[in-house]
Design an enzyme around this catalytic site. Sequence first.
Site, PDB file in Angstrom:
ATOM      1  N   SER A 129       1.384  -2.823  -2.191  1.00 29.23           N
ATOM      2  CA  SER A 129       2.302  -1.776  -2.623  1.00 29.23           C
ATOM      3  C   SER A 129       3.729  -2.334  -2.720  1.00 29.23           C
ATOM      4  O   SER A 129       3.946  -3.302  -3.448  1.00 29.23           O
ATOM      5  CB  SER A 129       2.208  -0.578  -1.671  1.00 29.23           C
ATOM      6  OG  SER A 129       2.764   0.575  -2.239  1.00 29.23           O
ATOM      7  N   ASP A 283      -6.472   3.742  -8.161  1.00 41.32           N
ATOM      8  CA  ASP A 283      -5.082   3.903  -7.735  1.00 41.32           C
ATOM      9  C   ASP A 283      -4.332   4.762  -8.746  1.00 41.32           C
ATOM     10  O   ASP A 283      -4.307   4.446  -9.945  1.00 41.32           O
ATOM     11  CB  ASP A 283      -4.424   2.529  -7.610  1.00 41.32           C
ATOM     12  CG  ASP A 283      -3.103   2.559  -6.851  1.00 41.32           C
ATOM     13  OD1 ASP A 283      -2.478   3.627  -6.771  1.00 41.32           O
ATOM     14  OD2 ASP A 283      -2.701   1.491  -6.352  1.00 41.32           O
ATOM     15  N   HIS A 312      -5.068   4.318  -3.740  1.00 47.32           N
ATOM     16  CA  HIS A 312      -4.060   3.323  -3.383  1.00 47.32           C
ATOM     17  C   HIS A 312      -4.369   2.684  -2.039  1.00 47.32           C
ATOM     18  O   HIS A 312      -4.087   1.505  -1.819  1.00 47.32           O
ATOM     19  CB  HIS A 312      -2.687   3.999  -3.347  1.00 47.32           C
ATOM     20  CG  HIS A 312      -1.543   3.064  -3.131  1.00 47.32           C
ATOM     21  ND1 HIS A 312      -1.286   2.004  -3.967  1.00 47.32           N
ATOM     22  CD2 HIS A 312      -0.590   3.024  -2.162  1.00 47.32           C
ATOM     23  CE1 HIS A 312      -0.218   1.348  -3.533  1.00 47.32           C
ATOM     24  NE2 HIS A 312       0.214   1.941  -2.437  1.00 47.32           N
TER      25      HIS A 312
END
Length: 337
Positions: A129, A283, A312
Amino acid sequence: MADHDIFDIRSFVLQRGLTLPLARLAYKTYGTLNAARSNAILYPTSYGAHHSDIDWLIGPGRVLDPTRWFIIIPNQFGNGLSSSPSTLAEPFGLGRDPVFTHVDNVAAQEQLLREVFGIERLALVYGWSMGGQQALHWGALHPDRVGAICAVCTSARSSPHNRVFLEGIRATLTTDSAYRDGRFVERPVKGLRAFARVYAGWAMSQAFYREELWRSVGFSSLEDFLVRSWEANFLRRDPADLLSMIETWMASDISANPVYGGDLARALGAITARSIIMPSETDLYFPTADSAIETAMMPNATLRPIPSIWGHRAGNPAQNPADEALLRQAVQDLLAG
């Protein structure tokens, strides 16, 4: 007692122009640096996370093995441990919080590695991320100092759709009655709870909720999952810090610097490190199609999607051994090469 160290940088000039008289970079290390200083792995933090939230994947037989590698987790600016709105003295605060960028994070990390450890080259930069955004920034800004990159569920430039999501969660905090004149005058409990629930809808996939996978990790109902997992997670963070990290995320762009002048293709083309880019197939932040476009512009990169319904969170599979195994294999492949 704190379980981490602090690296102080005096007169640290931020990319957006303000100067921190004293910037503080919190970090923790795992394993032992070898005599050649050639076994270093950098593992930057993700949104809202401290090093203690993401170091579960460090250990023998885990994704990052400290018996072989020296692993450094630098806490990004704005996360509450490194310099953040919640820690900075006046004249900052009071509606004058500085904007941190990943250029700032990388500059501070580079100084830490060089001055404290004498590390000139990293064997690997691993990140999920916002941590993956920092990994790609390292590859573009210091191409000769990074051997490999594993970038998981991330992007080289925040997309328009991703920015819409960020605008939404920012609004849950800034429309709370506790936010006035550009700052929080009290704790925005309603805003934080709303923030957490909006975030939960984006972080996990539709299939995750349809199949009620929250039951497999110890929650008795969907409401139990939202309250004890998501609300609990963000209620522990300072709201001004959460806003700060949103600004950093929105500004993320490996080409937004004097080296590349906004030319994303040139910045991606400059990343010579052996790289594996690992989007999750479900995601909602960083879709595989976006990652495929960016990976195609990197000369030494492979796209390796994660076939998971954890959305995610497939990139941070603390409770998902199958997805962890895929991350571990990717790291092994990169370090073996």
